[in-house]
Design a protein around this motif. Structure first.
Motif, mmCIF file in Angstrom:
data_model
loop_
_atom_site.group_PDB
_atom_site.id
_atom_site.type_symbol
_atom_site.label_atom_id
_atom_site.label_comp_id
_atom_site.label_asym_id
_atom_site.label_seq_id
_atom_site.Cartn_x
_atom_site.Cartn_y
_atom_site.Cartn_z
ATOM 1 N N PRO A 76 0.836 -1.207 0.000
ATOM 2 C CA PRO A 76 0.000 0.000 0.000
ATOM 3 C C PRO A 76 0.867 1.252 0.000
ATOM 4 O O PRO A 76 2.091 1.174 0.113
ATOM 5 N N HIS A 93 -5.999 1.124 5.711
ATOM 6 C CA HIS A 93 -6.955 0.022 5.878
ATOM 7 C C HIS A 93 -7.828 -0.133 4.640
ATOM 8 O O HIS A 93 -8.113 -1.260 4.204
ATOM 9 N N ASP A 94 -8.259 0.992 4.077
ATOM 10 C CA ASP A 94 -9.145 0.936 2.912
ATOM 11 C C ASP A 94 -8.458 0.294 1.710
ATOM 12 O O ASP A 94 -9.105 -0.377 0.893
ATOM 13 N N GLN A 95 -7.144 0.489 1.599
ATOM 14 C CA GLN A 95 -6.422 -0.143 0.492
ATOM 15 C C GLN A 95 -6.447 -1.669 0.630
ATOM 16 O O GLN A 95 -6.568 -2.395 -0.366
ATOM 17 N N ARG A 97 -8.786 -3.406 2.291
ATOM 18 C CA ARG A 97 -10.175 -3.839 2.102
ATOM 19 C C ARG A 97 -10.550 -3.860 0.620
ATOM 20 O O ARG A 97 -11.236 -4.781 0.158
ATOM 21 N N ARG A 98 -10.104 -2.862 -0.129
ATOM 22 C CA ARG A 98 -10.390 -2.845 -1.564
ATOM 23 C C ARG A 98 -9.720 -4.019 -2.277
ATOM 24 O O ARG A 98 -10.280 -4.617 -3.196
ATOM 25 N N ALA A 99 -8.482 -4.341 -1.843
ATOM 26 C CA ALA A 99 -7.783 -5.483 -2.455
ATOM 27 C C ALA A 99 -8.540 -6.779 -2.191
ATOM 28 O O ALA A 99 -8.687 -7.627 -3.083
ATOM 29 N N ASP A 101 -11.756 -7.085 -1.585
ATOM 30 C CA ASP A 101 -12.976 -7.049 -2.407
ATOM 31 C C ASP A 101 -12.666 -7.383 -3.865
ATOM 32 O O ASP A 101 -13.419 -8.111 -4.530
ATOM 33 N N ARG A 102 -11.560 -6.845 -4.358
ATOM 34 C CA ARG A 102 -11.179 -7.097 -5.747
ATOM 35 C C ARG A 102 -10.897 -8.575 -5.982
ATOM 36 O O ARG A 102 -11.183 -9.115 -7.066
ATOM 37 N N THR A 124 -12.893 -4.204 10.340
ATOM 38 C CA THR A 124 -13.427 -5.264 9.477
ATOM 39 C C THR A 124 -14.209 -6.314 10.243
ATOM 40 O O THR A 124 -15.128 -6.933 9.689
#
Length: 377
Positions: A76, A93-95, A97-99, A101-102, A124
């Motif tokens: 990140p 953290h959002d990076q 979580r996005r990974a 989800d991806r 989370t």
């Protein structure tokens, strides 16, 4: 089916093998249905810019060529300094979580080394394993950073579904707060005992070798200088093999020390050759509450190759004092003991040492105890 792992590590996934790489790699090898996202320390372009260096872009999400594509790596980017407050952490953290989800993962297991990432577990709600390899709450840090580490450690001890420690010292201190599972370090025994040719960059003459990350929290820099002087007088060289995390001042001091050679990091498959062809393997560590929390991987690596060992009385070595080939002495006697070890042809102890396969099996059982996807956990 095994739940995906999201491993937030203190070190990158690189050519230097550490506890995380051995365990995660072993778990992936043991279960072809398992997947893992290895979260590396973030790139910090603002800090690099302030330090006068050219900012480096983060590598982002990518797929490792190993393990059939089941290992993903994420570096990140730290876009704000942590001094601005919780927002800086939320962006990191959002990076992650996005990974996740991806990748289409649901209900992963979060594996945290770095206590500063406790907020990811809180935000989370993922089942979390807090794997403690070093007690950073006992390291010498600035007051603000120390407070941050203590707060993160306390939060993870409270939030985590399981707490794993690698040393008896950590077990004693952390179990005061909650139950812990002791899974120590180990070594790939067969690989370290397979004879290899002498590395071409080892200097001529007797070599006293240190293996590991060069870090002020562990290394006694002054003791290294005194040892190098004594070893040079005996016609030998002190060689340091491992990543350099020293401050600029200490790095310059050691590079200017006669009789001392810093080789830098070496790939994991090359490391055994350096140990096998040293006359002595050394541990010039500080004796402190922080080093008392450690279970040094080098203790297993040193014993696996069977070369003479000289160490200060730190955890991982002082309990082995008196065994054949292991000399444990205070700092005052350390330089002379190292020089003496170079003048002998003695072999070290080739005792039984635990293999990483044992630790992988223990970790696998712990992870499976958290339940299956969508289960009770």
């Amino acid at each position: 089916m095994s739940r995906p792992l999201v491993v937030v590590s203190l070190e990158p996934w690189d050519e230097v093998r550490r506890r995380n790489q051995y365990l995660v790699g072993g778990l992936l090898d043991a279960d072809v249905a398992r997947t893992a996202l290895f979260v590396e320390p973030p790139a910090d372009p603002l800090y690099e810019l302030r330090s006068g260096r050219r900012p480096r872009l983060a590598s982002g999400l990518r797929t490792s060529q190993a393990y059939g594509g089941r290992l993903r790596l994420l570096e990140p980017v730290k876009s704000l300094p942590r001094a601005v407050g919780p927002l800086a952490d939320r962006i990191l953290h959002d990076q992650v979580r996005r990974a996740v989800d991806r990748l289409g993962w649901r209900d992963p297991i979060l594996w945290v080394n770095d206590p500063r990432w406790w907020g990811l577990a809180a935000r989370t709600g993922w089942d979390t394993v807090y794997d403690i390899t070093d007690d950073w709450t006992r390291a010498d840090r600035a007051p603000r950073e120390h407070a941050r580490l203590v707060a993160g450690d306390e939060a993870l001890l409270a939030l985590s579904a399981r707490v794993v420690v690698c040393s008896t010292g950590l077990a004693e201190t952390k179990r005061a707060s909650r139950p812990v599972t002791l899974i120590p370090n180990a070594v790939d025994v067969a690989r370290y005992r397979r004879p290899l040719p002498r590395p071409g960059d080892l200097p001529e003459g007797p070599v006293a070798l240190y293996l590991g990350t060069l870090h002020e929290d562990r290394l006694d820099v002054g003791l290294l200088q005194r040892t190098a002087a004594r070893v040079a007088g005996a016609g030998g060289t002190v060689v340091l093999v491992g990543p350099d995390a020293l401050s600029a001042r200490h790095g310059e001091l050691l590079r200017a020390t006669p009789g001392l050679l810093l080789l830098g990091a070496r790939a994991w498959d090359a490391v055994p050759a350096y140990l096998q062809h040293a006359q002595a393997l050394i541990v010039p560590h500080l004796v402190s509450p922080f080093t008392d929390s450690l279970d040094p991987i080098k203790a297993y690596e040193y014993l696996a190759v069977g070369r003479p060992v000289v160490a200060t009385p730190v955890a991982g070595f002082r309990e082995r004092a008196g065994r054949r080939g292991v000399t444990v002495v205070p700092a005052t006697g350390f330089p002379g003991a190292v020089a003496g070890a170079l003048g002998t042809s003695a072999e070290g102890a080739r005792e039984q040492v635990p293999d990483w396969s044992q630790r992988v099996a223990d970790y696998d059982a712990l992870l499976r105890g958290l339940g299956s996807p969508g289960g009770d956990g």
